[in-house]
Design a protein around this motif. Structure first.
Motif, PDB file in Angstrom:
ATOM      1  N   ALA A 157     -21.966 -16.384  72.967  1.00 10.93           N
ATOM      2  CA  ALA A 157     -22.665 -15.159  72.552  1.00 10.93           C
ATOM      3  C   ALA A 157     -21.683 -14.150  71.974  1.00 10.93           C
ATOM      4  O   ALA A 157     -21.869 -13.623  70.871  1.00 10.93           O
ATOM      5  CB  ALA A 157     -23.417 -14.566  73.745  1.00 10.93           C
ATOM      6  N   HIS A 158     -20.612 -13.885  72.710  1.00 12.25           N
ATOM      7  CA  HIS A 158     -19.605 -12.941  72.210  1.00 12.25           C
ATOM      8  C   HIS A 158     -19.015 -13.417  70.894  1.00 12.25           C
ATOM      9  O   HIS A 158     -18.802 -12.656  69.957  1.00 12.25           O
ATOM     10  CB  HIS A 158     -18.439 -12.850  73.199  1.00 12.25           C
ATOM     11  N   SER A 159     -18.708 -14.710  70.860  1.00 15.02           N
ATOM     12  CA  SER A 159     -17.953 -15.232  69.732  1.00 15.02           C
ATOM     13  C   SER A 159     -18.813 -15.316  68.484  1.00 15.02           C
ATOM     14  O   SER A 159     -18.317 -15.102  67.371  1.00 15.02           O
ATOM     15  CB  SER A 159     -17.350 -16.590  70.096  1.00 15.02           C
ATOM     16  N   ASP A 160     -20.088 -15.612  68.658  1.00  8.55           N
ATOM     17  CA  ASP A 160     -20.972 -15.641  67.498  1.00  8.55           C
ATOM     18  C   ASP A 160     -21.107 -14.231  66.901  1.00  8.55           C
ATOM     19  O   ASP A 160     -21.228 -14.071  65.688  1.00  8.55           O
ATOM     20  CB  ASP A 160     -22.342 -16.170  67.930  1.00  8.55           C
ATOM     21  N   HIS A 161     -21.075 -13.249  67.777  1.00  7.63           N
ATOM     22  CA  HIS A 161     -21.033 -11.852  67.336  1.00  7.63           C
ATOM     23  C   HIS A 161     -19.770 -11.640  66.475  1.00  7.63           C
ATOM     24  O   HIS A 161     -19.822 -11.081  65.388  1.00  7.63           O
ATOM     25  CB  HIS A 161     -21.059 -10.985  68.612  1.00  7.63           C
ATOM     26  N   GLY A 162     -18.629 -12.154  66.971  1.00  3.91           N
ATOM     27  CA  GLY A 162     -17.369 -12.034  66.225  1.00  3.91           C
ATOM     28  C   GLY A 162     -17.449 -12.731  64.874  1.00  3.91           C
ATOM     29  O   GLY A 162     -16.962 -12.221  63.865  1.00  3.91           O
ATOM     30  N   ARG A 163     -18.093 -13.903  64.870  1.00  2.00           N
ATOM     31  CA  ARG A 163     -18.224 -14.657  63.610  1.00  2.00           C
ATOM     32  C   ARG A 163     -19.029 -13.839  62.578  1.00  2.00           C
ATOM     33  O   ARG A 163     -18.651 -13.731  61.420  1.00  2.00           O
ATOM     34  CB  ARG A 163     -18.933 -15.977  63.885  1.00  2.00           C
ATOM     35  N   ASP A 164     -20.136 -13.256  63.030  1.00  2.00           N
ATOM     36  CA  ASP A 164     -20.954 -12.456  62.108  1.00  2.00           C
ATOM     37  C   ASP A 164     -20.165 -11.269  61.567  1.00  2.00           C
ATOM     38  O   ASP A 164     -20.295 -10.897  60.402  1.00  2.00           O
ATOM     39  CB  ASP A 164     -22.231 -11.979  62.804  1.00  2.00           C
ATOM     40  N   MET A 165     -19.345 -10.674  62.432  1.00  2.00           N
ATOM     41  CA  MET A 165     -18.515  -9.555  61.963  1.00  2.00           C
ATOM     42  C   MET A 165     -17.537 -10.044  60.893  1.00  2.00           C
ATOM     43  O   MET A 165     -17.281  -9.351  59.899  1.00  2.00           O
ATOM     44  CB  MET A 165     -17.727  -8.938  63.125  1.00  2.00           C
ATOM     45  N   ALA A 166     -16.983 -11.245  61.101  1.00  2.00           N
ATOM     46  CA  ALA A 166     -16.015 -11.780  60.135  1.00  2.00           C
ATOM     47  C   ALA A 166     -16.691 -12.045  58.787  1.00  2.00           C
ATOM     48  O   ALA A 166     -16.117 -11.770  57.724  1.00  2.00           O
ATOM     49  CB  ALA A 166     -15.375 -13.051  60.681  1.00  2.00           C
ATOM     50  N   PHE A 167     -17.918 -12.557  58.829  1.00  2.00           N
ATOM     51  CA  PHE A 167     -18.646 -12.775  57.568  1.00  2.00           C
ATOM     52  C   PHE A 167     -18.950 -11.433  56.878  1.00  2.00           C
ATOM     53  O   PHE A 167     -18.908 -11.323  55.652  1.00  2.00           O
ATOM     54  CB  PHE A 167     -19.931 -13.566  57.800  1.00  2.00           C
ATOM     55  N   THR A 168     -19.247 -10.420  57.686  1.00  2.00           N
ATOM     56  CA  THR A 168     -19.497  -9.099  57.088  1.00  2.00           C
ATOM     57  C   THR A 168     -18.227  -8.560  56.437  1.00  2.00           C
ATOM     58  O   THR A 168     -18.261  -8.024  55.323  1.00  2.00           O
ATOM     59  CB  THR A 168     -20.026  -8.109  58.156  1.00  2.00           C
ATOM     60  N   LEU A 169     -17.082  -8.734  57.120  1.00  2.00           N
ATOM     61  CA  LEU A 169     -15.813  -8.267  56.539  1.00  2.00           C
ATOM     62  C   LEU A 169     -15.553  -8.965  55.207  1.00  2.00           C
ATOM     63  O   LEU A 169     -15.123  -8.340  54.231  1.00  2.00           O
ATOM     64  CB  LEU A 169     -14.653  -8.529  57.514  1.00  2.00           C
ATOM     65  N   LYS A 170     -15.839 -10.254  55.172  1.00  2.00           N
ATOM     66  CA  LYS A 170     -15.628 -11.025  53.933  1.00  2.00           C
ATOM     67  C   LYS A 170     -16.531 -10.459  52.819  1.00  2.00           C
ATOM     68  O   LYS A 170     -16.083 -10.272  51.684  1.00  2.00           O
ATOM     69  CB  LYS A 170     -15.975 -12.495  54.225  1.00  2.00           C
ATOM     70  N   GLY A 173     -12.968 -14.837  69.930  1.00  2.00           N
ATOM     71  CA  GLY A 173     -14.183 -14.258  69.364  1.00  2.00           C
ATOM     72  C   GLY A 173     -14.380 -12.786  69.664  1.00  2.00           C
ATOM     73  O   GLY A 173     -14.712 -11.997  68.763  1.00  2.00           O
ATOM     74  N   SER A 174     -14.186 -12.378  70.921  1.00  2.00           N
ATOM     75  CA  SER A 174     -14.412 -10.965  71.275  1.00  2.00           C
ATOM     76  C   SER A 174     -13.386 -10.053  70.608  1.00  2.00           C
ATOM     77  O   SER A 174     -13.724  -8.975  70.108  1.00  2.00           O
ATOM     78  CB  SER A 174     -14.340 -10.769  72.797  1.00  2.00           C
ATOM     79  N   LEU A 175     -12.132 -10.495  70.632  1.00  2.00           N
ATOM     80  CA  LEU A 175     -11.084  -9.654  70.032  1.00  2.00           C
ATOM     81  C   LEU A 175     -11.312  -9.527  68.517  1.00  2.00           C
ATOM     82  O   LEU A 175     -11.135  -8.446  67.928  1.00  2.00           O
ATOM     83  CB  LEU A 175      -9.703 -10.249  70.339  1.00  2.00           C
ATOM     84  N   ILE A 176     -11.764 -10.604  67.909  1.00  2.00           N
ATOM     85  CA  ILE A 176     -12.079 -10.568  66.471  1.00  2.00           C
ATOM     86  C   ILE A 176     -13.226  -9.579  66.221  1.00  2.00           C
ATOM     87  O   ILE A 176     -13.186  -8.768  65.291  1.00  2.00           O
ATOM     88  CB  ILE A 176     -12.431 -11.989  65.969  1.00  2.00           C
ATOM     89  N   ALA A 177     -14.259  -9.628  67.075  1.00  2.00           N
ATOM     90  CA  ALA A 177     -15.404  -8.712  66.918  1.00  2.00           C
ATOM     91  C   ALA A 177     -14.940  -7.265  67.001  1.00  2.00           C
ATOM     92  O   ALA A 177     -15.315  -6.420  66.174  1.00  2.00           O
ATOM     93  CB  ALA A 177     -16.454  -9.002  67.992  1.00  2.00           C
TER      94      ALA A 177
END
Ligand code: SF4
Ligand code: MSK
Length: 671
Positions: A92-105, A222-226
């Protein structure tokens, strides 16, 4: 066996919540509180003694020595249940981080309407940490490379997730030696599921070894990336004035409550609510504008960056609708109760789901897409404004409390050292001298099986009196905010003399709001810098610090607890114990509980314990802090030693007769 029904006073300590629970009783509307009273928890599943991972079961192991149909023992079953919960939380946390990374891109490539890079300094610092070239490059170019690097961490198959290189060197060595460095965020979650399929890993300690690896992929992945990307896109938090509790709802404005976790949509709703077009639209509907507020961790995200008020924590989501004043509740992911839709049907509130991953039966769905975020945010607000005319009688409690949130790692560093010499030195020094006895991170959810907000605030109050500096995130932070502990002087009456001096000198509240539950990663980087600034040992497990989740309920809380343990922290969880086993257990059934405490302590210096009683949580916290102080050779904590300087001393001096005051300030004449 029917469970006894509690009255509102027994269900919560929060006056606003109590008022709404009385209203719910009057109207005959169920809430999580009443449903918890009606639903007797399953003591077999609750203690981790039930396995349902294959069609030969479910198997309930209630007798000593009993096994499942396949022969699985209680310790295997408990370990499998625990790692599955940790993997779900990490996912859950990490998927949140993934979405943030796609937004940054998307932002880096000019494809994300309404977003911008707000913290270029943090972007550059992080990029430099990972050897991404920064000199002479536009922020967007750097952000594109950082986004690619971060996106790669999720699907990476070999090597290590790169943010973990920000942990103390000694800690990284320890993880390497034990063999738990996470290779890729998704890989560890998938492997957790594979290992716990019928007929795979069947040695409890071996299963739990991988639980550590999975959780590290969350906390240091994932969390730190988010958190990193939220800061880059929306600004690294710094202190700002906010308010908390249901009293932040307004009778004269359209109330929109945002609830969930990801700041991508909520930040855009904040921007849209201030747009002249939306304000005019609201005024045409007879309102003074749109009043935004938050629930749960979405609340924390926009509270700590924009000062948008928090309507409440997890157990107040249904109650905000009971006020009759909410035109729309806009939700994304995590901690959203399905009951919201049934509650909203009794009022005029629209529940609007927005994530492609989350729909709720009978809720309105307006799907969020970061490429058109501002347009979608305006569309959502117009739905809410159109609904204003349907509002009936309202029951908004008066209760709301001011607070100052926004204590990010970066801000604490600046606050303690200034722009040119930012540092944690004064904090380390205060712990070393004993002015601050130690640090406690109090985090996590609400759980209706305990008295709402009581365990959080009781532990917080007791530790503050003992000169323990408290940092908080998630629903715990909102509990303290409502009690006034996050407002400079207002919170200081509860604080021990040494800690009080520090708070007065630095100008901080005794409880520091550090963000949402995904932001527990901030606590890891703060602990790392405390190690690097010196004087408190050379690894996190040497710091006199404890983590607590007194009212935990989510699987994410178990992942957080596990990555904190792996990072060297002693973590105490309140409420239920998912590895408790039988009350009269012997031998085998105690393996998991013992392993996550003593076994993990031997390997990582941190340990995980489930403790039901608040007093016991407090005494174990203080014992651990004192044990760590002694191991570092620091002076024994002495509550009478400090507190004779700073504002409190000046107040005493001001009250003295003139001669004594002069002597106190300037010394005796001739001496
Ligand atoms: Fe029962 Fe074994 Fe199947 Fe679990 S895996 S449900 S213990 S038979
Ligand atoms: S919202 S995970 S109830 S902290 Fe993060 Fe609160 Fe726990 Fe959800």
């Amino acid at each position: 066996m029917a469970k006894e029904k509690r009255n509102p006073e027994e269900q919560t300590i929060d006056p606003a919540t109590r008022q709404m629970l009385e209203l719910a009783d009057e109207l005959g509307i169920s809430t999580a509180f009443s449903r918890a009273d009606d639903m007797v928890p399953c003591n077999i599943g609750g203690a981790g003694m039930c396995c349902k991972i294959c069609g030969m079961g479910p198997c309930r192991l209630t007798k000593d020595g009993q096994t499942g149909v396949c022969g699985a023992t209680i310790d295997t079953i408990q370990a499998r249940n625990l790692i599955r919960a940790i993997a779900a939380g990490a996912a859950a946390h990490s998927d949140h981080g993934r979405d943030m990374a796609f937004t940054l891109k998307a932002v880096a490539n000019g494809e994300a309407e309404g977003y911008m890079i707000r913290d270029v300094a943090k972007l550059r610092t992080l990029a430099a940490d990972y050897d991404i070239p920064i000199e002479g490059r536009a922020p967007e170019e750097i952000a594109n490379d950082l986004a690619d690097l971060y996106i790669a961490q999720f699907g990476q198959q070999r090597g290590i997730v790169v943010p973990i290189t920000r942990a103390p060197a000694k800690r990284q060595e320890r993880w390497k030696k034990v063999g738990v460095l996470p290779r890729g965020v998704d890989r560890e979650v998938v492997e957790s599921l594979h290992r716990t399929h019928i007929g795979d890993d069947q040695e409890a300690t071996h299963i739990l070894h991988h639980a550590i690896r999975t959780a590290l992929g969350d906390g240091w992945g994932g969390s730190l990336i988010a958190t990193d990307i939220s800061d880059i896109l929306f600004g690294t938090p710094a202190p700002v004035l906010g308010q908390a509790n249901l009293g932040v709802l307004r009778t004269d404005m359209v109330n929109v409550v945002v609830h969930g976790h990801e700041p991508t949509l909520s930040e855009m709703i904040v921007a849209a609510s201030q747009d002249p077009e939306i304000i005019a639209y609201a005024e045409a509907a007879g309102a003074k504008g749109v009043n935004l507020s938050g629930i749960c961790c979405t609340a924390n995200e926009i509270l700590m960056r924009q000062g948008i008020p928090a309507a409440g924590n997890f157990l107040q989501q249904e109650l905000s609708i009971l006020t009759g004043a909410v035109e729309a509740m806009v939700v994304d992911v995590q901690c959203i109760m399905q009951a919201l839709v049934r509650t909203a049907e009794q009022f005029h509130t629209k529940i609007i789901t927005t994530s492609p991953k989350v729909k709720i039966k009978d809720a309105m769905h307006i799907e969020f897409d970061e490429h058109h975020a501002l347009t979608i945010a305006k569309e959502i607000l117009k739905v809410a404004i159109d609904n204003f005319k349907n509002r009936g009688e309202t029951h908004i409690p008066d209760d709301k409390t001011d607070l100052v949130p926004g204590f990010s790692h970066e801000y604490i560093n600046y606050m303690l050292g200034g722009s040119y010499r930012s540092s944690f030195r004064p904090l380390n020094d205060a712990i070393m001298t004993g002015r601050i006895r130690g640090v406690a991170a109090i985090v996590g959810c609400n759980n209706p099986r305990s008295q709402h907000d009581f365990p959080h605030t009781a532990v917080t109050e007791a530790l503050l009196r003992q000169d323990v500096l408290v940092v908080e995130t998630g629903c715990s932070a909102i509990a303290s905010a409502k009690k006034g502990y996050m407002l400079g002087e207002a919170g200081l009456e509860h604080v021990g003399p040494g800690l009080r001096e520090i708070c007065e000198t630095v100008g901080i509240p005794p409880v520091l709001h550090m963000g949402s539950c995904v932001d527990n990663s901030r606590i890891l980087t703060v602990l790392t810098q405390m190690v690097e600034d010196g004087g408190l040992g050379d690894d996190i497990d040497e710091i006199p610090a404890v983590g607590l989740a007194p009212e935990w309920m989510s699987e994410k809380a178990l992942s957080i607890a596990t990555y904190c343990v792996a990072s060297g922290a002693y973590v105490i969880m309140g409420g239920s114990n998912p590895v408790e086993g039988m009350a009269d257990r012997v031998s085998d059934s105690t393996i998991v509980e013992q392993y996550i405490s003593e076994g993990w302590e031997e390997l990582y210096g941190g340990k995980l314990e489930f403790v039901k009683e608040v007093d016991e949580m407090i005494s174990r916290t203080l014992d651990h802090i004192d044990k760590k102080r002694a191991a570092l050779g620091l002076p024994e904590y002495d509550p009478a030693r400090f507190g004779r300087s700073g504002d409190s001393r000046m107040i005493e001096i001001e009250a003295l007769p003139v001669e004594e005051r002069r002597a106190a300030l300037y010394g005796e004449p001739g001496k």
